[in-house]
Scaffold this active site. Structure first.
Site, PDB file in Angstrom:
ATOM      1  N   TYR A   1       7.821   2.276  -7.302  1.00 45.45           N
ATOM      2  CA  TYR A   1       7.266   1.051  -7.530  1.00 45.45           C
ATOM      3  C   TYR A   1       6.766   0.981  -8.939  1.00 45.45           C
ATOM      4  O   TYR A   1       6.862  -0.170  -9.676  1.00 45.45           O
ATOM      5  CB  TYR A   1       6.120   0.652  -6.583  1.00 45.45           C
ATOM      6  CG  TYR A   1       6.302   1.146  -5.142  1.00 45.45           C
ATOM      7  CD1 TYR A   1       7.528   0.474  -4.655  1.00 45.45           C
ATOM      8  CD2 TYR A   1       5.525   1.907  -4.250  1.00 45.45           C
ATOM      9  CE1 TYR A   1       7.806   0.781  -3.188  1.00 45.45           C
ATOM     10  CE2 TYR A   1       5.830   2.063  -3.179  1.00 45.45           C
ATOM     11  CZ  TYR A   1       6.845   1.420  -2.672  1.00 45.45           C
ATOM     12  OH  TYR A   1       7.175   1.622  -1.064  1.00 45.45           O
TER      13      TYR A   1
ATOM     14  N   GLU B   1       0.709  -1.178  -0.048  1.00 43.83           N
ATOM     15  CA  GLU B   1       0.094   0.092   0.125  1.00 43.83           C
ATOM     16  C   GLU B   1       0.775   1.133   0.072  1.00 43.83           C
ATOM     17  O   GLU B   1       2.155   1.360   0.584  1.00 43.83           O
ATOM     18  CB  GLU B   1      -0.781   0.037   1.270  1.00 43.83           C
ATOM     19  CG  GLU B   1      -1.865  -0.890   1.238  1.00 43.83           C
ATOM     20  CD  GLU B   1      -1.581  -2.071   1.778  1.00 43.83           C
ATOM     21  OE1 GLU B   1      -0.547  -2.235   2.379  1.00 43.83           O
ATOM     22  OE2 GLU B   1      -2.515  -3.339   1.672  1.00 43.83           O
TER      23      GLU B   1
HETATM   24  C1  LIG Z   1      10.662   5.925  -1.643  1.00 46.50           C
HETATM   25  C2  LIG Z   1      12.072   6.266  -1.184  1.00 46.50           C
HETATM   26  C3  LIG Z   1      12.308   4.800  -0.472  1.00 46.50           C
HETATM   27  C4  LIG Z   1      12.856   6.171  -2.336  1.00 46.50           C
HETATM   28  O1  LIG Z   1      14.210   6.091  -2.199  1.00 46.50           O
HETATM   29  P1  LIG Z   1      15.391   6.684  -2.953  1.00 46.50           P
HETATM   30  O2  LIG Z   1      16.781   6.314  -2.560  1.00 46.50           O
HETATM   31  O3  LIG Z   1      15.331   8.318  -2.920  1.00 46.50           O
HETATM   32  O4  LIG Z   1      15.075   6.122  -4.394  1.00 46.50           O
HETATM   33  P2  LIG Z   1      15.987   5.943  -5.815  1.00 46.50           P
HETATM   34  O5  LIG Z   1      17.088   6.965  -5.766  1.00 46.50           O
HETATM   35  O6  LIG Z   1      16.383   4.533  -5.869  1.00 46.50           O
HETATM   36  O7  LIG Z   1      14.945   6.504  -6.996  1.00 46.50           O
HETATM   37  C5  LIG Z   1      14.259   5.582  -7.423  1.00 46.50           C
HETATM   38  C6  LIG Z   1      13.077   6.087  -8.061  1.00 46.50           C
HETATM   39  O8  LIG Z   1      12.200   6.640  -7.272  1.00 46.50           O
HETATM   40  C7  LIG Z   1      11.560   7.801  -7.717  1.00 46.50           C
HETATM   41  N1  LIG Z   1      11.622   8.854  -6.784  1.00 46.50           N
HETATM   42  C8  LIG Z   1      12.481   8.805  -5.652  1.00 46.50           C
HETATM   43  N2  LIG Z   1      12.362  10.282  -5.128  1.00 46.50           N
HETATM   44  C9  LIG Z   1      11.562  10.824  -5.842  1.00 46.50           C
HETATM   45  C10 LIG Z   1      11.128  11.997  -5.865  1.00 46.50           C
HETATM   46  N3  LIG Z   1      11.353  12.858  -4.929  1.00 46.50           N
HETATM   47  N4  LIG Z   1      10.368  12.700  -6.866  1.00 46.50           N
HETATM   48  C11 LIG Z   1       9.892  11.797  -7.686  1.00 46.50           C
HETATM   49  N5  LIG Z   1      10.188  10.481  -7.865  1.00 46.50           N
HETATM   50  C12 LIG Z   1      11.273   9.995  -7.322  1.00 46.50           C
HETATM   51  C13 LIG Z   1      12.057   7.873  -9.104  1.00 46.50           C
HETATM   52  O9  LIG Z   1      11.309   7.051  -9.819  1.00 46.50           O
HETATM   53  C14 LIG Z   1      13.454   7.142  -9.099  1.00 46.50           C
HETATM   54  O10 LIG Z   1      13.815   6.887 -10.329  1.00 46.50           O
HETATM   55  P3  LIG Z   1      14.776   7.928 -11.019  1.00 46.50           P
HETATM   56  O11 LIG Z   1      15.783   8.133 -10.103  1.00 46.50           O
HETATM   57  O12 LIG Z   1      15.344   7.189 -12.399  1.00 46.50           O
HETATM   58  O13 LIG Z   1      14.083   9.137 -11.396  1.00 46.50           O
HETATM   59  C15 LIG Z   1      12.318   7.323  -0.208  1.00 46.50           C
HETATM   60  O14 LIG Z   1      11.989   8.459  -1.078  1.00 46.50           O
HETATM   61  C16 LIG Z   1      11.808   7.089   1.244  1.00 46.50           C
HETATM   62  O15 LIG Z   1      12.430   6.545   1.986  1.00 46.50           O
HETATM   63  N6  LIG Z   1      10.751   7.914   1.309  1.00 46.50           N
HETATM   64  C17 LIG Z   1      10.255   8.048   2.619  1.00 46.50           C
HETATM   65  C18 LIG Z   1       9.687   6.633   3.187  1.00 46.50           C
HETATM   66  C19 LIG Z   1       8.416   6.225   2.042  1.00 46.50           C
HETATM   67  O16 LIG Z   1       7.666   6.843   1.713  1.00 46.50           O
HETATM   68  N7  LIG Z   1       8.245   4.986   1.945  1.00 46.50           N
HETATM   69  C20 LIG Z   1       7.321   4.232   1.117  1.00 46.50           C
HETATM   70  C21 LIG Z   1       6.369   3.987   1.655  1.00 46.50           C
HETATM   71  S1  LIG Z   1       5.073   3.139   0.615  1.00 46.50           S
END
Ligand SMILES: CC(C)(COP(=O)(O)OP(=O)(O)OC[C@H]1O[C@@H](n2cnc3c(N)ncnc32)[C@H](O)[C@@H]1OP(=O)(O)O)[C@@H](O)C(=O)NCCC(=O)NCCS
Length: 156
Positions: free
Chosen positions: A124, A112
């Site tokens: 995702y 979710e």
């Molecule tokens: C979601 C999360 C785990 C992504 O971690 P991350 O290390 O920044 O992710 P990545 O660098 O591997 O990025 C992978 C993809 O995520 C997406 N993404 C990550 N941050 C983003 C942002 N700020 N805006 C838009 N897309 C984003 C993009 O599709 C990205 O791909 P790209 O780099 O080719 O554009 C991180 O933002 C996080 O910890 N968020 C808070 C907790 C959370 O929301 N968890 C999910 C609960 S369902």
């Protein structure tokens, strides 16, 4: 794709231990408007759960928690420390959880995500998850409740 994922330079993944919980709680607090409590994390140390720690130079910088029920894996939480985001860490951790779920004989992973959480949803969807439904009022929010998008990835 759940096989053949590449590590991100300087990052490793190992099993999460109870000793990691102070660092987990700090990342959780920095990452969510309504963070999980320590009790919720402690309740995840069960045989049908997989808990993963993302580590850089011996410091915990992220984690993922997956529960298994029958042949279904459920991604309950994934978090990367704000200082480490946008460099592939989240994708690396997600691909690891998917590969391990497949190893554990899961046929799919479901999760979710808040309707407002575009960064996570983007991650995702780019990994092949598809939206299979919505759960109204699933999450607490600043004012009232917020719906969840339900996403699934079937391994084939
Ligand atoms: C979601 C999360 C785990 C992504 O971690 P991350 O290390 O920044 O992710 P990545 O660098 O591997 O990025 C992978 C993809 O995520 C997406 N993404 C990550 N941050 C983003 C942002 N700020 N805006 C838009 N897309 C984003 C993009 O599709 C990205 O791909 P790209 O780099 O080719 O554009 C991180 O933002 C996080 O910890 N968020 C808070 C907790 C959370 O929301 N968890 C999910 C609960 S369902």
């Amino acid at each position: 794709m759940v096989s053949g994922y590449q590590a991100v330079s300087g990052l490793t993944i190992r099993s999460l231990e109870r000793e990691d919980l102070p660092a987990v709680l700090e990342i959780e607090r920095l990452s969510h408007s309504h963070p999980w409590s320590e009790a919720v994390f402690l309740d995840c140390f069960r045989s049908n759960y997989r808990l993963w720690a993302l580590v850089r130079e011996d410091v915990l910088v992220g984690f993922a928690i997956v529960s298994h029920l029958h042949d279904e894996a459920h991604l309950l939480n994934i978090c990367v420390h704000p200082d480490v985001r946008r460099c592939g860490a989240g994708r690396y951790l997600l691909r690891h959880t998917l590969a391990q779920a497949l190893r554990d004989d899961a046929v799919c992973m479901i999760l979710e995500v808040r309707e407002s959480n575009d960064p996570a949803a983007s991650l995702y969807l780019s990994e092949g998850f598809e939206e299979i439904g919505r759960r109204p009022d699933y999450y607490p929010a600043g004012q009232g409740r917020e719906a969840a998008r339900v996403l699934a990835l079937t391994f084939s």
